[in-house]
Design a protein around this motif. Structure first.
Motif, mmCIF file in Angstrom:
data_model
loop_
_atom_site.group_PDB
_atom_site.id
_atom_site.type_symbol
_atom_site.label_atom_id
_atom_site.label_comp_id
_atom_site.label_asym_id
_atom_site.label_seq_id
_atom_site.Cartn_x
_atom_site.Cartn_y
_atom_site.Cartn_z
ATOM 1 N N TRP A 289 0.838 -1.207 0.000
ATOM 2 C CA TRP A 289 0.000 0.000 0.000
ATOM 3 C C TRP A 289 0.870 1.253 0.000
ATOM 4 N N ASP A 290 1.949 1.258 0.809
ATOM 5 C CA ASP A 290 2.853 2.409 0.848
ATOM 6 C C ASP A 290 3.476 2.653 -0.523
ATOM 7 N N LEU A 291 3.908 1.574 -1.183
ATOM 8 C CA LEU A 291 4.524 1.715 -2.500
ATOM 9 C C LEU A 291 3.524 2.230 -3.527
ATOM 10 N N MET A 292 2.304 1.690 -3.508
ATOM 11 C CA MET A 292 1.280 2.118 -4.467
ATOM 12 C C MET A 292 0.945 3.595 -4.286
ATOM 13 N N THR A 293 0.680 3.989 -3.058
ATOM 14 C CA THR A 293 0.235 5.360 -2.808
ATOM 15 C C THR A 293 1.350 6.369 -3.063
ATOM 16 N N MET A 294 2.562 6.067 -2.595
ATOM 17 C CA MET A 294 3.649 7.049 -2.706
ATOM 18 C C MET A 294 4.149 7.196 -4.140
ATOM 19 N N ILE A 295 4.268 6.100 -4.875
ATOM 20 C CA ILE A 295 4.771 6.219 -6.251
ATOM 21 C C ILE A 295 3.744 6.924 -7.128
ATOM 22 N N PHE A 296 2.457 6.622 -6.925
ATOM 23 C CA PHE A 296 1.440 7.326 -7.708
ATOM 24 C C PHE A 296 1.342 8.782 -7.281
ATOM 25 N N LYS A 297 1.490 9.042 -5.971
ATOM 26 C CA LYS A 297 1.489 10.428 -5.501
ATOM 27 C C LYS A 297 2.642 11.190 -6.149
ATOM 28 N N TRP A 298 3.808 10.563 -6.225
ATOM 29 C CA TRP A 298 4.955 11.198 -6.876
ATOM 30 C C TRP A 298 4.632 11.508 -8.345
ATOM 31 N N GLN A 299 3.994 10.564 -9.031
ATOM 32 C CA GLN A 299 3.678 10.759 -10.447
ATOM 33 C C GLN A 299 2.769 11.967 -10.666
ATOM 34 N N ILE A 300 1.688 12.057 -9.888
ATOM 35 C CA ILE A 300 0.752 13.154 -10.126
ATOM 36 C C ILE A 300 1.278 14.479 -9.577
ATOM 37 N N THR A 301 2.171 14.419 -8.579
ATOM 38 C CA THR A 301 2.719 15.645 -7.999
ATOM 39 C C THR A 301 3.620 16.371 -8.982
ATOM 40 N N ILE A 302 4.425 15.622 -9.740
ATOM 41 C CA ILE A 302 5.362 16.253 -10.673
ATOM 42 C C ILE A 302 4.825 16.272 -12.102
ATOM 43 N N ALA A 303 3.552 15.920 -12.280
ATOM 44 C CA ALA A 303 2.995 15.799 -13.627
ATOM 45 C C ALA A 303 3.067 17.098 -14.417
ATOM 46 N N ASN A 304 2.997 18.237 -13.722
ATOM 47 C CA ASN A 304 3.017 19.545 -14.392
ATOM 48 C C ASN A 304 1.928 19.621 -15.465
ATOM 49 N N ASN A 305 2.318 19.730 -16.721
ATOM 50 C CA ASN A 305 1.331 19.869 -17.794
ATOM 51 C C ASN A 305 0.830 18.526 -18.338
ATOM 52 N N SER B 247 12.278 3.365 -0.931
ATOM 53 C CA SER B 247 13.682 3.148 -1.291
ATOM 54 C C SER B 247 13.967 3.358 -2.771
ATOM 55 N N ILE B 248 13.089 2.889 -3.662
ATOM 56 C CA ILE B 248 13.368 3.052 -5.090
ATOM 57 C C ILE B 248 13.346 4.521 -5.500
ATOM 58 N N LEU B 249 12.460 5.310 -4.882
ATOM 59 C CA LEU B 249 12.430 6.743 -5.167
ATOM 60 C C LEU B 249 13.690 7.420 -4.646
ATOM 61 N N LEU B 250 14.165 6.971 -3.486
ATOM 62 C CA LEU B 250 15.394 7.522 -2.927
ATOM 63 C C LEU B 250 16.592 7.134 -3.790
ATOM 64 N N ARG B 251 16.634 5.872 -4.229
ATOM 65 C CA ARG B 251 17.763 5.397 -5.039
ATOM 66 C C ARG B 251 17.857 6.142 -6.367
ATOM 67 N N LEU B 252 16.697 6.470 -6.950
ATOM 68 C CA LEU B 252 16.681 7.156 -8.241
ATOM 69 C C LEU B 252 16.784 8.665 -8.099
ATOM 70 N N GLY B 253 16.909 9.145 -6.860
ATOM 71 C CA GLY B 253 17.031 10.576 -6.636
ATOM 72 C C GLY B 253 15.734 11.333 -6.858
ATOM 73 N N LEU B 254 14.595 10.630 -6.750
ATOM 74 C CA LEU B 254 13.298 11.258 -6.982
ATOM 75 C C LEU B 254 12.655 11.743 -5.692
ATOM 76 N N GLN B 255 13.160 11.265 -4.553
ATOM 77 C CA GLN B 255 12.602 11.641 -3.260
ATOM 78 C C GLN B 255 13.732 12.033 -2.317
ATOM 79 N N ASN B 256 13.454 13.015 -1.462
ATOM 80 C CA ASN B 256 14.432 13.455 -0.474
ATOM 81 C C ASN B 256 14.272 12.673 0.828
ATOM 82 N N LYS B 257 15.263 12.774 1.693
ATOM 83 C CA LYS B 257 15.230 12.008 2.940
ATOM 84 C C LYS B 257 14.121 12.465 3.886
ATOM 85 N N ASP B 258 13.585 13.665 3.654
ATOM 86 C CA ASP B 258 12.473 14.128 4.489
ATOM 87 C C ASP B 258 11.120 13.706 3.911
ATOM 88 N N GLY B 259 11.122 12.936 2.820
ATOM 89 C CA GLY B 259 9.885 12.431 2.224
ATOM 90 C C GLY B 259 9.334 13.278 1.097
#
Length: 292
Positions: free
Chosen positions: A75-91, A156-168
């Motif tokens: 659930w954490d992986l599903m929600t956070m990765i999709f949240k990341w996708q829509i957060t940076i979606a821009n246009n 972890s995968i978002l952190l490894r790819l440099g897509l997420q910061n240590k503060d979340g």
């Protein structure tokens, strides 16, 4: 969800036939026409608990079993990765992200999977996209951002790819791999070059990154060894009453047994036995859909 499960199946070297069965069973329920019909009806936003329970029921609709710990991590992986996708979606339109999800799932499925399930959902998305005005779309987007606002888990995968910061928090799209930012909705695991994706969970720092500790908690074993099951019932053989053993393979499922009891002083009676066989999670979910 499908991306994560597929990645775990591969990383844990699950046999191809079992992996295909897990994915086929789950996606068949996830994209079932009756469930999709309900999802496309205009309705208030469902609560987090309702969505989590629905996805949990779908995720265990196969031979794969998840313990509570693994389900929470999924659930954490599903929600956070999709949240990341829509957060940076821009246009980028969020409908495009969902279409990429579906097309990505299609590439993971075995050749015998009925592609019409995916094509039907893609068609429904296009019809919905045409009906929504710009104001409706803004409302939809803001509602989704608000829905995910309470989730701040480090992945972890978002952190490894440099897509997420240590503060979340997430990095801006300008600082990431251009292919990732231009193709939101693709399987993010294909960009992960980590050799061994299974963490050592005795290490505290690894656990803090919130990967799944053995997502595939249990996949039922296949029994190739033939075991004979002996069933002894009263039977009539050439007019003489006897107890002739009936042999059957152990993996034979007996749903109904009908016998006749006959004897010199016994009135002929019909006896029947109907087994009360529990339904699988997938059958239960499909039954629920039939009742809607």
């Amino acid at each position: 969800m499908i991306y994560v499960i597929d990645q775990r199946l591969k990383s844990q070297n699950i046999p191809v036939d079992k992996s295909e069965k897990v994915l086929t069973d789950i996606v068949t329920v996830l994209l079932h026409p009756k469930l999709q019909q309900e999802l496309f009806i205009p309705q208030p936003v469902a609560t987090h608990a309702v969505i989590k329970q629905l996805l949990q029921d779908i995720s265990v609709s196969s031979i794969m079993k998840l313990d509570d710990y693994s389900m929470n991590k999924l659930w954490d992986l599903m929600t956070m990765i999709f949240k990341w996708q829509i957060t940076i979606a821009n246009n980028q339109n969020i409908f495009d992200i969902t279409c990429r999800h579906l097309k990505g799932i299609a590439t993971l499925m075995p050749t015998y999977f009925p592609k019409r399930f995916i094509e039907m959902v893609l068609k429904n998305i296009e019809l919905l996209r045409e009906k929504i005005s710009d104001d409706d779309y803004k409302c939809l987007y803001n509602t989704m951002i608000l829905w995910f606002s309470e989730y701040h888990t480090k992945i972890s995968i978002l952190l490894r790819l440099g897509l997420q910061n240590k503060d979340g928090t997430f990095n801006s799209s300008a600082t990431m791999n251009l292919k990732i930012s231009q193709n939101l909705g693709e399987n993010i695991y294909k960009y992960d070059n980590k050799i061994n994706p299974i963490e050592d969970y005795s290490n505290k720092s690894a656990a803090e990154t919130n990967e799944i500790n053995c997502l595939l908690f249990h996949i039922e074993k296949s029994y190739n060894k033939k075991t004979i099951l002996h069933i002894q019932l009263p039977t009539e053989v050439e007019r003489y009453y006897s107890r002739k053993p009936v042999k059957s393979n152990k993996d034979t499922r007996i749903e109904q047994i009908a016998t006749n009891v006959k004897g010199n002083n016994v009135k002929s009676n019909d006896l029947s036995f109907i087994a009360d066989i529990p339904k699988s999670p997938q059958e239960d979910l499909l039954k629920m859909l039939d009742d809607i």
